[in-house]
Design a protein around this motif. Sequence first.
Motif, PDB file in Angstrom:
ATOM      1  N   UNK A 490       0.739  -1.254   0.044  1.00 19.13           N
ATOM      2  CA  UNK A 490      -0.076  -0.057  -0.126  1.00 19.13           C
ATOM      3  C   UNK A 490       0.819   1.138   0.067  1.00 19.13           C
ATOM      4  N   UNK A 491       1.834   1.225   0.815  1.00 24.42           N
ATOM      5  CA  UNK A 491       2.793   2.295   0.789  1.00 24.42           C
ATOM      6  C   UNK A 491       3.434   2.573  -0.422  1.00 24.42           C
ATOM      7  N   UNK A 492       3.898   1.565  -1.228  1.00 21.63           N
ATOM      8  CA  UNK A 492       4.385   1.704  -2.501  1.00 21.63           C
ATOM      9  C   UNK A 492       3.705   2.201  -3.325  1.00 21.63           C
ATOM     10  N   UNK A 493       2.355   1.781  -3.441  1.00 19.01           N
ATOM     11  CA  UNK A 493       1.283   2.288  -4.487  1.00 19.01           C
ATOM     12  C   UNK A 493       1.158   3.941  -4.307  1.00 19.01           C
ATOM     13  N   UNK A 494       1.135   4.252  -2.817  1.00 26.69           N
ATOM     14  CA  UNK A 494       1.005   5.808  -2.561  1.00 26.69           C
ATOM     15  C   UNK A 494       2.217   6.670  -2.971  1.00 26.69           C
ATOM     16  N   UNK A 495       3.599   5.718  -2.671  1.00 21.69           N
ATOM     17  CA  UNK A 495       4.673   6.425  -3.266  1.00 21.69           C
ATOM     18  C   UNK A 495       4.682   6.616  -4.415  1.00 21.69           C
ATOM     19  N   UNK A 496       4.284   5.507  -5.340  1.00 20.33           N
ATOM     20  CA  UNK A 496       4.345   5.620  -6.939  1.00 20.33           C
ATOM     21  C   UNK A 496       3.396   6.544  -7.422  1.00 20.33           C
ATOM     22  N   UNK A 497       2.446   7.020  -6.690  1.00 21.11           N
ATOM     23  CA  UNK A 497       1.561   7.912  -7.292  1.00 21.11           C
ATOM     24  C   UNK A 497       2.075   9.451  -6.940  1.00 21.11           C
ATOM     25  N   UNK A 498       2.893   9.553  -5.865  1.00 21.03           N
ATOM     26  CA  UNK A 498       3.540  10.644  -5.676  1.00 21.03           C
ATOM     27  C   UNK A 498       4.522  10.918  -6.682  1.00 21.03           C
ATOM     28  N   UNK A 499       5.334   9.858  -7.090  1.00 22.96           N
ATOM     29  CA  UNK A 499       6.449  10.022  -7.985  1.00 22.96           C
ATOM     30  C   UNK A 499       5.835  10.258  -9.529  1.00 22.96           C
ATOM     31  N   UNK A 500       4.608   9.714  -9.773  1.00 25.19           N
ATOM     32  CA  UNK A 500       4.169   9.782 -11.090  1.00 25.19           C
ATOM     33  C   UNK A 500       3.892  11.419 -11.168  1.00 25.19           C
ATOM     34  N   UNK A 501       3.267  11.839 -10.164  1.00 19.94           N
ATOM     35  CA  UNK A 501       3.023  13.267 -10.013  1.00 19.94           C
ATOM     36  C   UNK A 501       4.117  14.413 -10.356  1.00 19.94           C
ATOM     37  N   UNK A 502       5.194  13.952  -9.916  1.00 16.26           N
ATOM     38  CA  UNK A 502       6.505  14.743 -10.049  1.00 16.26           C
ATOM     39  C   UNK A 502       6.889  14.451 -11.547  1.00 16.26           C
ATOM     40  N   UNK A 503       6.992  13.139 -11.947  1.00 13.81           N
ATOM     41  CA  UNK A 503       7.145  12.927 -13.628  1.00 13.81           C
ATOM     42  C   UNK A 503       6.329  13.816 -14.556  1.00 13.81           C
ATOM     43  N   UNK A 504       4.961  13.849 -14.214  1.00 12.39           N
ATOM     44  CA  UNK A 504       4.007  14.714 -14.977  1.00 12.39           C
ATOM     45  C   UNK A 504       4.492  16.076 -15.026  1.00 12.39           C
ATOM     46  N   UNK A 505       4.884  16.676 -13.790  1.00 14.46           N
ATOM     47  CA  UNK A 505       5.354  17.806 -13.660  1.00 14.46           C
ATOM     48  C   UNK A 505       6.425  18.020 -14.360  1.00 14.46           C
ATOM     49  N   UNK A 506       7.432  17.109 -14.519  1.00 17.77           N
ATOM     50  CA  UNK A 506       8.629  17.531 -15.150  1.00 17.77           C
ATOM     51  C   UNK A 506       8.351  17.333 -16.695  1.00 17.77           C
ATOM     52  N   UNK A 507       7.305  16.608 -17.232  1.00 15.46           N
ATOM     53  CA  UNK A 507       7.007  16.731 -18.505  1.00 15.46           C
ATOM     54  C   UNK A 507       6.637  17.970 -18.776  1.00 15.46           C
ATOM     55  N   UNK A 508       5.917  18.728 -17.746  1.00 13.92           N
ATOM     56  CA  UNK A 508       5.475  19.822 -18.290  1.00 13.92           C
ATOM     57  C   UNK A 508       6.596  21.091 -18.253  1.00 13.92           C
ATOM     58  N   UNK A 509       7.614  20.703 -17.992  1.00 10.52           N
ATOM     59  CA  UNK A 509       8.768  21.290 -17.790  1.00 10.52           C
ATOM     60  C   UNK A 509       9.277  22.104 -16.442  1.00 10.52           C
ATOM     61  N   UNK A 510       8.851  21.252 -15.541  1.00  8.97           N
ATOM     62  CA  UNK A 510       9.254  21.961 -14.146  1.00  8.97           C
ATOM     63  C   UNK A 510      10.015  20.855 -13.424  1.00  8.97           C
ATOM     64  N   UNK A 511      11.322  21.232 -12.958  1.00  9.63           N
ATOM     65  CA  UNK A 511      12.224  20.343 -12.199  1.00  9.63           C
ATOM     66  C   UNK A 511      12.520  18.967 -13.090  1.00  9.63           C
ATOM     67  N   UNK A 512      12.612  18.981 -14.290  1.00  8.05           N
ATOM     68  CA  UNK A 512      13.176  17.630 -14.979  1.00  8.05           C
ATOM     69  C   UNK A 512      14.563  17.245 -14.622  1.00  8.05           C
ATOM     70  N   UNK A 513      15.462  18.264 -14.424  1.00  8.48           N
ATOM     71  CA  UNK A 513      17.032  18.090 -14.381  1.00  8.48           C
ATOM     72  C   UNK A 513      16.939  17.468 -12.772  1.00  8.48           C
TER      73      UNK A 513
END
Length: 699
Positions: A490-513
């Motif tokens: 359960x914790x891994x699923x929650x953490x994975x969702x958080x990480x996916x949100x970060x990846x989506x933000x990176x695709x939008x040009x925020x914080x990729x590096x």
Amino acid sequence: MSFLSNIFGQSGSRSQTSGGDKQPSFTFARLQELHRRLSSFRQSDLTGSAERNGPDAVVETVCQITEALIWGEEHDSRFFDFFCEKNILADLVDVLGREHVPKNVKVQLLQTLSMLVSNFRSKTSVYYLLSNNHINRLFSAKLDFDDEDILAYYVSFTKSLAMRLDQETIKFFFLQFPTPTFPLYTEAVKFFDHKDNMVRTAVRTLTLQVYRIEDPLMRKFVLRHASESYFGDLASHLRDIWLRFDVIACATTAQTDLGGLQREHEVQQDFLVYLSNVFDLRVAELNEVLADRLLNFAMIPLLLAGVMSISDRATANDGPPRVLQPRTALFLTRQVFDIFQATCLLEPLAAALLGPSIPAAMGFVIAGASGSEARSDAVVAASGREGFLACAESADDVTAALAAAVLHACSRHRGNPSANEGTAVGPEADVEDWELEPHRAILRVLSSRHGDWEPECLQVFIRTVAEACTAVVGEQGGDVQRDLACALASASITSGRQLQELVDRCHEGEGGDALLEAFFAAWDWHVAPAPDVERFFGRAEALLPMPSSHWADAAVRRFLLLRRALGSDPSEAFPLGVAAPSYSEGAYIDVGQRKRIVCGVSSWRAKCTRHLLVEDSWFMLLQPDIADPARATVRTLCPIWQVEPLVDRADPRTMHVFLKRLARTGFSVERTETQAPDSVILTFEDVTRCQAAHSHLVG
């Protein structure tokens, strides 16, 4: 003279004779002469300033007699016979007990007695020294213990006697008539809480030596003394140490400001080790009394009441005794379970903290600690465990981790009967359902409340929880293991969702590096062995929050950590790895017709010509071979994603290249005495070449 330094230095400095010989010449006639000289001194000589018959002359004479006796004890029996015949020991003790004797004389007499006790080897000599009650008379002498030198030599003398204590010599110190007395012991323990560590150590050495001796009458006396005063004083002293530790812990807010907290932690650890050593002697009567005093005067009023206060903080009411902060109480409880092995102490503490009820007597102790009226048995019965469960599910990550550490310690003791005098801590055999509630509480935290924890804290929390759950045996053990797996998933699923949100933000040009760098930085950390639980929670740093991490770094580390906990292969290759080149720094390579940009690198010797090789994945500086333009030596090699170029605005032909060094890469950079670490300054012939190099590095 500095306190407790160079204890026997004076005798060494006086070992020369007036003729300048390096070794004193000991003869029986010389000893007789020294005794006649000692006998000729009068009371006025002790307080006078005469050069020939003043206090210094007394000190010199006593010092030479000491050296002669030690030499004679090994080489000539007449020396010791003379010592006994003239009753020199009684004279020394008598002078030491006089009120107006100068300090330097008393210091020398204490030093003499300590040296005689330490250096006499034959049983006859030792027994004479200890007999006739001369030594016991010394402990009733009025000495100025506010004077550091006198206390130092007194403590040294006490330690010398402690080393002589055994089944035979105890009869010289423990006197049964007319009433039982034990001055060596009763006078020494008065210094148990002295400010100087050497004094405290001497007292502890003496008491442990006394407790080892199996003499029924002496042990009965010691037990009564311990019950009436000493063990209660020890418990009160522990209480004071913990309260002082709590004050400093509350005032310490950063991992970098640990000096005072660490010192207090070492003091309380040192004291707990001494108490544990008493328990380890396995003297049942003493252990029962000591456990009772520690539980009722220190552990229940401070530790248990501190844990319980998380949901109902004690408020000041006519100045009631204060309790510890919950975080401090949990930390110290973990220390108790780490250091002690005595069931008579740990079992009641564990039962009060985790059990379904608290004995009524403990309820009154807790009520007294908080300054409130005694509560009903039903309220007290639930409050201990309820307080612990509240700590376990606290929103504060440090408090929750410390609660897990306490449960881990209890589980470890429960599964290790050999460490607990043959009986495990807590209920034996089958595990009741109520016993698993603390495990379920920390699993709920792991499942749902880890999202904002610092990765380092989460790492040790996961290991602590896993080891605590693994210790559960029987049919319930399988259930707990399944619950652990579910919580991690359960914790891994929650953490994975958080990480996916970060990846989506990176695709939008925020914080990729930042996210990419976080993966590189976190990989080695997450595959490294987790910190040892006992070592981690044995440090004062465990009380403080972890330093804050960058948002991307924390998210990636939490995800990789939970992924590893679910069973990923620690030898797995890094998924974002860049294929290493077939050459390394210092290699002599063939570059052929590959594209290069000529630049210069300044060093302390001269400006060196370098070629920046245009390579998709690597920042590479080459030293060209003047004799063969197609070949060069690799001087700097680093993954290009770790490079940050910056063109100098004042001179657009100059570019500063900063390398973000990570331990796992193993690459280095050319350095000079004038540039900052992990950076290099490149100069180009014109602006066009500088811009081309910059475009290559930034992609």
